[in-house]
Scaffold this motif. Structure first.
Motif, PDB file in Angstrom:
ATOM      1  N   VAL A 123      -3.245  -4.099  10.606  1.00 45.61           N
ATOM      2  CA  VAL A 123      -4.331  -4.155   9.628  1.00 45.61           C
ATOM      3  C   VAL A 123      -5.115  -2.844   9.629  1.00 45.61           C
ATOM      4  O   VAL A 123      -5.395  -2.257   8.566  1.00 45.61           O
ATOM      5  CB  VAL A 123      -5.260  -5.348   9.924  1.00 45.61           C
ATOM      6  CG1 VAL A 123      -6.513  -5.276   9.068  1.00 45.61           C
ATOM      7  CG2 VAL A 123      -4.534  -6.657   9.679  1.00 45.61           C
ATOM      8  N   ILE A 124      -5.470  -2.360  10.814  1.00 45.52           N
ATOM      9  CA  ILE A 124      -6.250  -1.120  10.901  1.00 45.52           C
ATOM     10  C   ILE A 124      -5.464   0.062  10.339  1.00 45.52           C
ATOM     11  O   ILE A 124      -5.954   0.826   9.496  1.00 45.52           O
ATOM     12  CB  ILE A 124      -6.656  -0.852  12.366  1.00 45.52           C
ATOM     13  CG1 ILE A 124      -7.558  -1.959  12.877  1.00 45.52           C
ATOM     14  CG2 ILE A 124      -7.355   0.506  12.489  1.00 45.52           C
ATOM     15  CD1 ILE A 124      -7.866  -1.868  14.355  1.00 45.52           C
ATOM     16  N   GLY A 125      -4.237   0.234  10.805  1.00 41.13           N
ATOM     17  CA  GLY A 125      -3.440   1.375  10.371  1.00 41.13           C
ATOM     18  C   GLY A 125      -3.080   1.329   8.904  1.00 41.13           C
ATOM     19  O   GLY A 125      -3.085   2.362   8.218  1.00 41.13           O
ATOM     20  N   THR A 126      -2.770   0.128   8.390  1.00 45.22           N
ATOM     21  CA  THR A 126      -2.396   0.015   6.979  1.00 45.22           C
ATOM     22  C   THR A 126      -3.584   0.334   6.073  1.00 45.22           C
ATOM     23  O   THR A 126      -3.437   1.046   5.068  1.00 45.22           O
ATOM     24  CB  THR A 126      -1.868  -1.396   6.683  1.00 45.22           C
ATOM     25  OG1 THR A 126      -0.732  -1.652   7.504  1.00 45.22           O
ATOM     26  CG2 THR A 126      -1.475  -1.529   5.222  1.00 45.22           C
ATOM     27  N   VAL A 127      -4.757  -0.180   6.399  1.00 41.21           N
ATOM     28  CA  VAL A 127      -5.948   0.099   5.587  1.00 41.21           C
ATOM     29  C   VAL A 127      -6.251   1.595   5.578  1.00 41.21           C
ATOM     30  O   VAL A 127      -6.499   2.192   4.511  1.00 41.21           O
ATOM     31  CB  VAL A 127      -7.152  -0.703   6.119  1.00 41.21           C
ATOM     32  CG1 VAL A 127      -8.439  -0.239   5.443  1.00 41.21           C
ATOM     33  CG2 VAL A 127      -6.939  -2.188   5.890  1.00 41.21           C
ATOM     34  N   LEU A 128      -6.220   2.218   6.745  1.00 45.13           N
ATOM     35  CA  LEU A 128      -6.505   3.651   6.811  1.00 45.13           C
ATOM     36  C   LEU A 128      -5.438   4.464   6.087  1.00 45.13           C
ATOM     37  O   LEU A 128      -5.748   5.384   5.322  1.00 45.13           O
ATOM     38  CB  LEU A 128      -6.604   4.098   8.270  1.00 45.13           C
ATOM     39  CG  LEU A 128      -7.829   3.617   9.052  1.00 45.13           C
ATOM     40  CD1 LEU A 128      -7.731   4.041  10.512  1.00 45.13           C
ATOM     41  CD2 LEU A 128      -9.105   4.165   8.442  1.00 45.13           C
ATOM     42  N   GLY A 129      -4.172   4.136   6.314  1.00 41.14           N
ATOM     43  CA  GLY A 129      -3.090   4.910   5.718  1.00 41.14           C
ATOM     44  C   GLY A 129      -3.038   4.788   4.205  1.00 41.14           C
ATOM     45  O   GLY A 129      -2.900   5.793   3.488  1.00 41.14           O
ATOM     46  N   VAL A 130      -3.156   3.571   3.693  1.00 40.39           N
ATOM     47  CA  VAL A 130      -3.111   3.371   2.250  1.00 40.39           C
ATOM     48  C   VAL A 130      -4.328   4.002   1.579  1.00 40.39           C
ATOM     49  O   VAL A 130      -4.218   4.619   0.512  1.00 40.39           O
ATOM     50  CB  VAL A 130      -3.015   1.866   1.923  1.00 40.39           C
ATOM     51  CG1 VAL A 130      -3.165   1.633   0.428  1.00 40.39           C
ATOM     52  CG2 VAL A 130      -1.683   1.299   2.409  1.00 40.39           C
ATOM     53  N   THR A 131      -5.487   3.886   2.194  1.00 36.07           N
ATOM     54  CA  THR A 131      -6.693   4.497   1.631  1.00 36.07           C
ATOM     55  C   THR A 131      -6.570   6.011   1.557  1.00 36.07           C
ATOM     56  O   THR A 131      -6.871   6.623   0.522  1.00 36.07           O
ATOM     57  CB  THR A 131      -7.924   4.120   2.475  1.00 36.07           C
ATOM     58  OG1 THR A 131      -8.046   2.701   2.533  1.00 36.07           O
ATOM     59  CG2 THR A 131      -9.189   4.701   1.879  1.00 36.07           C
ATOM     60  N   ALA A 132      -6.109   6.625   2.657  1.00 29.66           N
ATOM     61  CA  ALA A 132      -5.951   8.080   2.658  1.00 29.66           C
ATOM     62  C   ALA A 132      -4.878   8.530   1.685  1.00 29.66           C
ATOM     63  O   ALA A 132      -5.047   9.535   0.973  1.00 29.66           O
ATOM     64  CB  ALA A 132      -5.606   8.556   4.072  1.00 29.66           C
ATOM     65  N   GLY A 133      -3.774   7.812   1.619  1.00 32.40           N
ATOM     66  CA  GLY A 133      -2.687   8.215   0.740  1.00 32.40           C
ATOM     67  C   GLY A 133      -3.009   8.049  -0.727  1.00 32.40           C
ATOM     68  O   GLY A 133      -2.569   8.853  -1.560  1.00 32.40           O
ATOM     69  N   TYR A 134      -3.804   7.053  -1.072  1.00 30.62           N
ATOM     70  CA  TYR A 134      -4.097   6.807  -2.492  1.00 30.62           C
ATOM     71  C   TYR A 134      -5.204   7.723  -3.007  1.00 30.62           C
ATOM     72  O   TYR A 134      -5.086   8.304  -4.091  1.00 30.62           O
ATOM     73  CB  TYR A 134      -4.497   5.354  -2.690  1.00 30.62           C
ATOM     74  CG  TYR A 134      -4.746   5.007  -4.142  1.00 30.62           C
ATOM     75  CD1 TYR A 134      -3.672   4.741  -5.000  1.00 30.62           C
ATOM     76  CD2 TYR A 134      -6.033   4.962  -4.666  1.00 30.62           C
ATOM     77  CE1 TYR A 134      -3.888   4.439  -6.335  1.00 30.62           C
ATOM     78  CE2 TYR A 134      -6.251   4.657  -6.003  1.00 30.62           C
ATOM     79  CZ  TYR A 134      -5.176   4.401  -6.832  1.00 30.62           C
ATOM     80  OH  TYR A 134      -5.392   4.103  -8.152  1.00 30.62           O
ATOM     81  N   PHE A 135      -6.272   7.863  -2.262  1.00 36.70           N
ATOM     82  CA  PHE A 135      -7.411   8.641  -2.744  1.00 36.70           C
ATOM     83  C   PHE A 135      -7.261  10.136  -2.476  1.00 36.70           C
ATOM     84  O   PHE A 135      -7.703  10.957  -3.279  1.00 36.70           O
ATOM     85  CB  PHE A 135      -8.702   8.123  -2.106  1.00 36.70           C
ATOM     86  CG  PHE A 135      -9.097   6.762  -2.556  1.00 36.70           C
ATOM     87  CD1 PHE A 135      -9.680   6.569  -3.795  1.00 36.70           C
ATOM     88  CD2 PHE A 135      -8.864   5.658  -1.761  1.00 36.70           C
ATOM     89  CE1 PHE A 135     -10.042   5.299  -4.225  1.00 36.70           C
ATOM     90  CE2 PHE A 135      -9.224   4.395  -2.176  1.00 36.70           C
ATOM     91  CZ  PHE A 135      -9.810   4.204  -3.419  1.00 36.70           C
ATOM     92  N   GLY A 136      -6.659  10.505  -1.337  1.00 37.94           N
ATOM     93  CA  GLY A 136      -6.484  11.918  -1.025  1.00 37.94           C
ATOM     94  C   GLY A 136      -7.823  12.626  -0.850  1.00 37.94           C
ATOM     95  O   GLY A 136      -8.866  12.010  -0.618  1.00 37.94           O
TER      96      GLY A 136
END
Length: 308
Positions: A123-136
């Motif tokens: 949960v922690i890694g997916t939220v951080l990774g998807v947020t960083a990858g989508y917004f940049g």
């Protein structure tokens, strides 16, 4: 008479039509890929067996794993010639507890730690990774800083320090591992999301006025789920090994809980006289981690074939 060229064209069209009719369904293709992937099948069979043992532990265990009988301490397993007790086919430990029962219940501890850690870190890694990858942009810079900070902290030493500070228990081990094993999730999800955000279906969703949460949850996340499951199997195996190492050193699950790592710790002083006290939990731990890795590798191969 039919010309040769027209005849060949007719045969080709008939063959193409037959192939379209006989083309297997997606489920048939998936079943063929799974049955043709030996790593996936072997890992799945072993995992199902271990899951069944863990779930049916109260029915399968011949004795209570906590019952002690010093009169029967260090009874040999069934393949030895001396000091054998038919009630304890795998012998007993240093305080007379049935070793088979403790091995059976130990599977529950390993699977519980593996799944709980995987869920928390996922949960922690997916939220951080998807947020960083989508917004940049700046969001990506902040998440990258957090990931680099986490990678600079050795998990094993941090876990030992946390156990010393808060006390050794099953809950502390799960929380510590879950809060420090999310980096691989974040890195993989960030990379895949950055690729997915520029695809046509995401652009079409933006053009239709869909909200950002909708795009992430309904458009991007289902397409990165296959990679997420593969990372989850790797992290689950990693968590089980780390727990066993911590318990072996006395910083993990505490006695009398039947943990395989703790059983290795308790049996090391008898390694020259009763080596099976080390061998049996070691084999169980090896089989579980091997099954998870085989299952993860096979799942990756099946998923890649489907994406092709």
């Amino acid at each position: 008479m039919t010309e040769p060229g027209a005849a060949r064209s007719l045969v080709f069209r008939q063959r193409q039509t037959a192939e379209e009719i006989l083309e297997p369904s997606p489920w048939s293709k998936l079943r063929r890929r799974i049955l043709g992937n030996h790593s996936f099948l072997i890992g799945a069979v072993i995992l199902v067996a271990i899951f069944a043992v863990a779930i049916l532990a109260p029915l399968l265990a011949p004795h209570d794993p906590y019952d002690q009988d010093l009169a029967k301490r260090l009874t040999n397993p069934f393949w030895h010639e001396k000091k054998i007790d038919p009630e304890h086919i795998l012998g007993t430990d240093k305080v007379g507890r049935d070793y088979l029962s403790r091995l059976i219940y130990g599977s529950q501890i390993s699977l519980l730690i593996g799944f709980s850690t995987m869920l928390i870190s996922g949960v922690i890694g997916t939220v951080l990774g998807v947020t960083a990858g989508y917004f940049g942009g700046r969001v990506d810079m902040v998440v990258n800083f957090i990931i680099n900070t986490r990678l600079a902290m050795p998990v094993f030493l941090v876990a030992m320090a946390a156990v010393v500070a808060f006390g050794a228990s099953l809950t502390v081990v799960i929380l510590v591992l879950g809060l420090f094993l999310w980096d691989r999730f974040a890195v993989v999800m960030r990379s895949i999301t950055m690729q997915a955000r520029d695809l046509d279906y995401v652009k079409a969703a933006r053009a239709m006025g869909c909200s950002t949460p909708y795009i992430i949850v309904r458009e991007i996340f289902p397409n990165v789920l296959s990679s997420l499951t593969v990372v989850a199997t790797v992290e689950m195996a990693n968590a089980i090994l780390l727990e066993a190492a911590l318990s072996f050193l006395g910083f993990g699950v505490q006695a009398p809980t039947p943990s395989w790592g703790l059983m290795l710790n308790e049996g090391r002083e008898y390694m020259f006289f009763s080596p099976w006290l080390l061998a049996l939990p070691g084999v169980c731990l090896f089989m579980l981690v091997l099954a998870i890795n085989l299952f993860g590798d096979g799942l990756r191969d099946v998923t890649l074939e489907r994406e092709r």
